[in-house]
Design a protein around this motif. Structure first.
Motif, PDB file in Angstrom:
ATOM      1  N   VAL A 379       0.854  -1.187   0.000  1.00 27.65           N
ATOM      2  CA  VAL A 379       0.000   0.000   0.000  1.00 27.65           C
ATOM      3  C   VAL A 379       0.892   1.240   0.000  1.00 27.65           C
ATOM      4  O   VAL A 379       1.862   1.315   0.768  1.00 27.65           O
ATOM      5  CB  VAL A 379      -0.926   0.050   1.235  1.00 27.65           C
ATOM      6  CG1 VAL A 379      -1.768   1.323   1.217  1.00 27.65           C
ATOM      7  CG2 VAL A 379      -1.819  -1.178   1.286  1.00 27.65           C
ATOM      8  N   LEU A 380       0.564   2.192  -0.849  1.00 29.97           N
ATOM      9  CA  LEU A 380       1.257   3.476  -0.861  1.00 29.97           C
ATOM     10  C   LEU A 380       0.301   4.573  -0.424  1.00 29.97           C
ATOM     11  O   LEU A 380      -0.826   4.646  -0.914  1.00 29.97           O
ATOM     12  CB  LEU A 380       1.781   3.804  -2.267  1.00 29.97           C
ATOM     13  CG  LEU A 380       2.743   2.814  -2.922  1.00 29.97           C
ATOM     14  CD1 LEU A 380       3.212   3.373  -4.264  1.00 29.97           C
ATOM     15  CD2 LEU A 380       3.923   2.513  -2.021  1.00 29.97           C
ATOM     16  N   VAL A 381       0.755   5.404   0.487  1.00 26.86           N
ATOM     17  CA  VAL A 381       0.027   6.612   0.873  1.00 26.86           C
ATOM     18  C   VAL A 381       0.891   7.783   0.425  1.00 26.86           C
ATOM     19  O   VAL A 381       1.969   8.022   0.975  1.00 26.86           O
ATOM     20  CB  VAL A 381      -0.233   6.674   2.386  1.00 26.86           C
ATOM     21  CG1 VAL A 381      -1.017   7.934   2.721  1.00 26.86           C
ATOM     22  CG2 VAL A 381      -0.975   5.428   2.855  1.00 26.86           C
ATOM     23  N   ILE A 382       0.436   8.491  -0.583  1.00 28.51           N
ATOM     24  CA  ILE A 382       1.215   9.573  -1.178  1.00 28.51           C
ATOM     25  C   ILE A 382       0.715  10.904  -0.633  1.00 28.51           C
ATOM     26  O   ILE A 382      -0.497  11.158  -0.591  1.00 28.51           O
ATOM     27  CB  ILE A 382       1.121   9.528  -2.710  1.00 28.51           C
ATOM     28  CG1 ILE A 382       1.650   8.177  -3.213  1.00 28.51           C
ATOM     29  CG2 ILE A 382       1.897  10.673  -3.350  1.00 28.51           C
ATOM     30  CD1 ILE A 382       1.460   7.948  -4.696  1.00 28.51           C
ATOM     31  N   THR A 383       1.656  11.758  -0.228  1.00 35.05           N
ATOM     32  CA  THR A 383       1.285  12.972   0.492  1.00 35.05           C
ATOM     33  C   THR A 383       2.216  14.127   0.140  1.00 35.05           C
ATOM     34  O   THR A 383       3.000  14.053  -0.813  1.00 35.05           O
ATOM     35  CB  THR A 383       1.299  12.698   2.008  1.00 35.05           C
ATOM     36  OG1 THR A 383       0.781  13.825   2.707  1.00 35.05           O
ATOM     37  CG2 THR A 383       2.704  12.386   2.508  1.00 35.05           C
ATOM     38  N   GLU A 384       2.157  15.196   0.909  1.00 35.80           N
ATOM     39  CA  GLU A 384       2.994  16.372   0.698  1.00 35.80           C
ATOM     40  C   GLU A 384       4.395  16.159   1.269  1.00 35.80           C
ATOM     41  O   GLU A 384       4.606  15.370   2.185  1.00 35.80           O
ATOM     42  CB  GLU A 384       2.360  17.594   1.374  1.00 35.80           C
ATOM     43  CG  GLU A 384       2.227  17.415   2.885  1.00 35.80           C
ATOM     44  CD  GLU A 384       1.733  18.652   3.595  1.00 35.80           C
ATOM     45  OE1 GLU A 384       2.086  19.774   3.178  1.00 35.80           O
ATOM     46  OE2 GLU A 384       1.010  18.497   4.592  1.00 35.80           O
ATOM     47  N   ASP A 385       5.365  16.906   0.732  1.00 34.50           N
ATOM     48  CA  ASP A 385       6.728  16.911   1.261  1.00 34.50           C
ATOM     49  C   ASP A 385       7.418  18.179   0.758  1.00 34.50           C
ATOM     50  O   ASP A 385       7.982  18.202  -0.328  1.00 34.50           O
ATOM     51  CB  ASP A 385       7.486  15.667   0.812  1.00 34.50           C
ATOM     52  CG  ASP A 385       8.914  15.604   1.374  1.00 34.50           C
ATOM     53  OD1 ASP A 385       9.373  16.613   1.939  1.00 34.50           O
ATOM     54  OD2 ASP A 385       9.572  14.562   1.230  1.00 34.50           O
ATOM     55  N   ASP A 386       7.349  19.248   1.525  1.00 39.83           N
ATOM     56  CA  ASP A 386       7.992  20.515   1.141  1.00 39.83           C
ATOM     57  C   ASP A 386       7.605  20.929  -0.272  1.00 39.83           C
ATOM     58  O   ASP A 386       8.466  21.215  -1.119  1.00 39.83           O
ATOM     59  CB  ASP A 386       9.517  20.406   1.249  1.00 39.83           C
ATOM     60  CG  ASP A 386       9.998  20.263   2.678  1.00 39.83           C
ATOM     61  OD1 ASP A 386       9.262  20.648   3.603  1.00 39.83           O
ATOM     62  OD2 ASP A 386      11.120  19.744   2.881  1.00 39.83           O
ATOM     63  N   GLU A 387       6.314  21.005  -0.529  1.00 36.68           N
ATOM     64  CA  GLU A 387       5.876  21.314  -1.889  1.00 36.68           C
ATOM     65  C   GLU A 387       6.120  22.769  -2.268  1.00 36.68           C
ATOM     66  O   GLU A 387       6.041  23.147  -3.434  1.00 36.68           O
ATOM     67  CB  GLU A 387       4.394  20.992  -2.050  1.00 36.68           C
ATOM     68  CG  GLU A 387       3.488  21.801  -1.140  1.00 36.68           C
ATOM     69  CD  GLU A 387       2.076  21.238  -1.094  1.00 36.68           C
ATOM     70  OE1 GLU A 387       1.132  22.046  -1.007  1.00 36.68           O
ATOM     71  OE2 GLU A 387       1.914  20.016  -1.145  1.00 36.68           O
ATOM     72  N   ARG A 388       6.386  23.617  -1.273  1.00 38.92           N
ATOM     73  CA  ARG A 388       6.612  25.037  -1.505  1.00 38.92           C
ATOM     74  C   ARG A 388       5.418  25.620  -2.271  1.00 38.92           C
ATOM     75  O   ARG A 388       4.292  25.433  -1.850  1.00 38.92           O
ATOM     76  CB  ARG A 388       7.950  25.244  -2.198  1.00 38.92           C
ATOM     77  CG  ARG A 388       9.133  24.776  -1.322  1.00 38.92           C
ATOM     78  CD  ARG A 388      10.464  24.840  -2.031  1.00 38.92           C
ATOM     79  NE  ARG A 388      11.548  24.534  -1.101  1.00 38.92           N
ATOM     80  CZ  ARG A 388      11.966  23.288  -0.811  1.00 38.92           C
ATOM     81  NH1 ARG A 388      11.390  22.240  -1.404  1.00 38.92           N
ATOM     82  NH2 ARG A 388      12.941  23.098   0.063  1.00 38.92           N
ATOM     83  N   ASP A 389       5.661  26.309  -3.372  1.00 43.50           N
ATOM     84  CA  ASP A 389       4.525  26.922  -4.071  1.00 43.50           C
ATOM     85  C   ASP A 389       4.110  26.138  -5.313  1.00 43.50           C
ATOM     86  O   ASP A 389       3.409  26.648  -6.169  1.00 43.50           O
ATOM     87  CB  ASP A 389       4.840  28.380  -4.446  1.00 43.50           C
ATOM     88  CG  ASP A 389       6.051  28.503  -5.344  1.00 43.50           C
ATOM     89  OD1 ASP A 389       6.846  27.546  -5.395  1.00 43.50           O
ATOM     90  OD2 ASP A 389       6.221  29.553  -5.993  1.00 43.50           O
ATOM     91  N   GLU A 390       4.568  24.896  -5.437  1.00 50.47           N
ATOM     92  CA  GLU A 390       4.088  24.037  -6.525  1.00 50.47           C
ATOM     93  C   GLU A 390       2.728  23.445  -6.154  1.00 50.47           C
ATOM     94  O   GLU A 390       2.369  23.375  -4.973  1.00 50.47           O
ATOM     95  CB  GLU A 390       5.083  22.901  -6.786  1.00 50.47           C
ATOM     96  CG  GLU A 390       6.048  23.180  -7.924  1.00 50.47           C
ATOM     97  CD  GLU A 390       6.638  21.905  -8.493  1.00 50.47           C
ATOM     98  OE1 GLU A 390       5.917  21.183  -9.209  1.00 50.47           O
ATOM     99  OE2 GLU A 390       7.822  21.649  -8.224  1.00 50.47           O
ATOM    100  N   ASP A 391       2.042  22.975  -7.160  1.00 50.65           N
ATOM    101  CA  ASP A 391       0.752  22.312  -6.950  1.00 50.65           C
ATOM    102  C   ASP A 391       0.993  20.953  -6.284  1.00 50.65           C
ATOM    103  O   ASP A 391       1.484  20.021  -6.927  1.00 50.65           O
ATOM    104  CB  ASP A 391       0.051  22.141  -8.298  1.00 50.65           C
ATOM    105  CG  ASP A 391      -1.255  21.362  -8.189  1.00 50.65           C
ATOM    106  OD1 ASP A 391      -1.759  21.201  -7.055  1.00 50.65           O
ATOM    107  OD2 ASP A 391      -1.753  20.899  -9.228  1.00 50.65           O
ATOM    108  N   GLY A 392       0.636  20.847  -5.011  1.00 55.26           N
ATOM    109  CA  GLY A 392       0.888  19.620  -4.265  1.00 55.26           C
ATOM    110  C   GLY A 392       0.174  18.413  -4.835  1.00 55.26           C
ATOM    111  O   GLY A 392       0.748  17.322  -4.910  1.00 55.26           O
ATOM    112  N   LEU A 393      -1.052  18.593  -5.248  1.00 53.54           N
ATOM    113  CA  LEU A 393      -1.809  17.477  -5.823  1.00 53.54           C
ATOM    114  C   LEU A 393      -1.189  17.025  -7.142  1.00 53.54           C
ATOM    115  O   LEU A 393      -1.166  15.833  -7.458  1.00 53.54           O
ATOM    116  CB  LEU A 393      -3.262  17.889  -6.032  1.00 53.54           C
ATOM    117  CG  LEU A 393      -4.059  18.181  -4.746  1.00 53.54           C
ATOM    118  CD1 LEU A 393      -5.471  18.635  -5.093  1.00 53.54           C
ATOM    119  CD2 LEU A 393      -4.111  16.943  -3.866  1.00 53.54           C
TER     120      LEU A 393
END
Length: 497
Positions: A379-393
């Protein structure tokens, strides 16, 4: 020739307030980059043909001024510099432990911490090698306290930006070189050339050992060996060449490893309490550094064995649960490959991995991270990681694309949970019992997370403990987990897992 020289210092990237230039919306990062281009164009136009002769990098000027102001404080200090894509921090901590065991007063400056002997503190800035003013100030303080050796983690950006100018390298270490930081260096060759500067620095230090300790299995090993007078290579591959250090009789356990280090006619019985084959490599480096300095066999063995853990490096989180939860800083394709390859055989049940990928950084690695994780995890849970001002999604979808190509499915065995705290909780909820394992990857020791509105406090280990307590306090929602488990099936092919 102009009579006025305009010097413009433009600061580091910072995130991320909205600005408008000529009626168009710009993020602060974009505004800074635009300003840099304008200033450079203006300077070239003003100075003409002499531009390349008289214009020095801003960082060089800062580094020279910082050294002059402090009287070149690193002069005559004995320093072991550790560079590479992965493993730098763990190798540095292990070297520090070996030298401390031998009785030296040892300074340490790494991604995770800095300090002298056992007085180790968390870093101030969200960067591995600190600004040169801070590095030199710490060296001044350490020398006042009688430091014998300094173990310094050195990044490619720090070498490119002269953040270790005036720092004499006695022993240079290369852990491995894989694709990373191409957002900054633009090409892999530029990245390698930046790393090579550490070995060139060590070779210029006529008062030092002019010694390079090199990963002989790395395809770039010869480039590093060519830059320094003396070389010790290590390898994980079997060979009859006694001049290459290598481990034999390797025994991997969930929380440690043991092996015999062979080099020439010497043998060392090593127990490393940092799990994983990659930490065998890191402990090899520490043993070879100790050997080069003249540390005894007993102190090398005891020093490596004495290091129990490093914050955010395969850190086990305990809150009363019956399954392991591990926090690790792994965030590159190479570190993913090594970690998952070592961890998967130790997990009898399902492996749940949570991670993201940073914004404004190397975009190529995102799909690779998803691809590698999908080859080993259930199972993978994909999330944020220092996205700064990029589109996190958007970043999350790029990661998921790599996993989908390996046969996983979004909404079944891939969960997209943007909020990292909620993602940790979601990952923990997928664990069904003592045979499962949860990996929380990417943030490790870091105390901040960068979002579109700036820097926020963060503590991955604390967030994991909070999520565990919350999940354990509630009755198990077996139906939700079993549905996902049925969809995921078993993703343990005999060859990869």
């Amino acid at each position: 020739m102009p009579r006025i020289v305009i010097v413009v210092f433009i600061g580091m990237q910072s995130s991320c307030l909205d600005y408008k230039i000529e009626g168009l919306p710009f993020r602060k990062f974009d505004r800074i980059q635009a300003m840099k281009r304008v200033v450079k164009k203006l300077a070239k136009k003003t100075l003409g043909d002499i531009y390349d002769k008289v214009v020095l990098p801003k960082h060089y000027g800062v580094a020279v001024a910082a050294n002059v102001k402090r009287g070149f404080p690193a002069k005559n200090l004995k320093i072991i510099g550790v560079t590479g894509t992965n493993g730098k921090t763990s190798a540095a901590f292990l070297i520090h432990a070996v030298l401390r065991q031998a009785g030296y007063d040892v300074g340490l400056m790494t991604t995770v911490a800095y300090g002298l002997n056992e007085d180790i503190k968390p870093p101030i800035f969200h960067m591995t090698t600190q600004p040169i003013e801070i590095t030199l100030n710490r060296i001044v303080d350490m020398k006042k306290k009688g430091v014998d050796w300094l173990v310094l983690e050195v990044t490619s950006q720090a070498l490119s930006q002269f953040r270790v100018l005036g720092v004499p390298i006695d022993i240079a270490v290369m852990t491995n070189i894989t694709h990373e930081h191409l957002d900054y260096h633009k090409t892999f060759n530029n990245y390698v050339q930046a790393k090579l500067k550490l070995f060139k620095m060590a070779n210029r230090n006529r008062k030092g050992r002019r010694l390079g300790i090199i990963n002989g299995d790395d395809e770039n090993a010869a480039l590093f060996a060519d830059e320094i007078a003396n070389v010790i290579a290590y390898s994980m591959q079997p060979s009859d060449d006694k001049t290459i250090a290598r481990p034999v009789n390797i025994k991997l356990q969930p929380t440690s490893s043991s092996y015999t280090l062979k080099i020439k006619d010497d043998s060392y019985d090593i127990v490393c309490n940092l799990p994983g084959r990659f930490n065998i490599e890191n402990s090899l480096i520490a043993a070879l550094c100790g050997r080069a300095v003249g540390v005894s066999k007993q102190d090398i063995e005891a020093g490596i064995r004495s290091l129990k853990e490093i914050e955010g490096r395969m850190t086990s989180v305990e809150a009363g649960q019956d399954f392991p939860v591990i926090v690790d800083f792994a965030h590159t394709p190479d570190s993913f490959s090594k970690l998952f390859k070592d961890i998967r055989p130790l997990v009898k049940g399902r492996l749940i991995a949570m991670f993201g990928s940073p914004g404004r950084r190397d975009k190529i690695k995102r799909a690779l991270q998803g691809k590698i994780a999908a080859q080993y995890a259930d199972v993978l849970v994909i999330t944020e990681d220092d996205e700064r001002d990029e589109d996190g999604l958007g970043i999350m979808r790029q990661i998921a694309d790599g996993a989908v190509k390996e046969g996983m499915t979004v909404g079944e065995n891939i969960l997209l949970v943007h909020d990292r705290e909620k993602a940790i909780e979601a990952a923990i909820k997928q664990a069904g019992g003592k045979n499962d394992m949860v990996l929380l990857l990417g943030k490790g020791h870091e105390k901040h997370i960068y979002r579109a509105d700036g820097e926020h406090p963060w503590d991955e280990i604390a967030a994991a403990k909070k999520a565990l307590k919350k999940v354990l306090a509630k009755p198990k929602a077996k139906a939700g987990r079993s549905k996902l488990r049925k969809a995921a099936g078993s993703r343990r092919p005999a060859t990869a897992k």
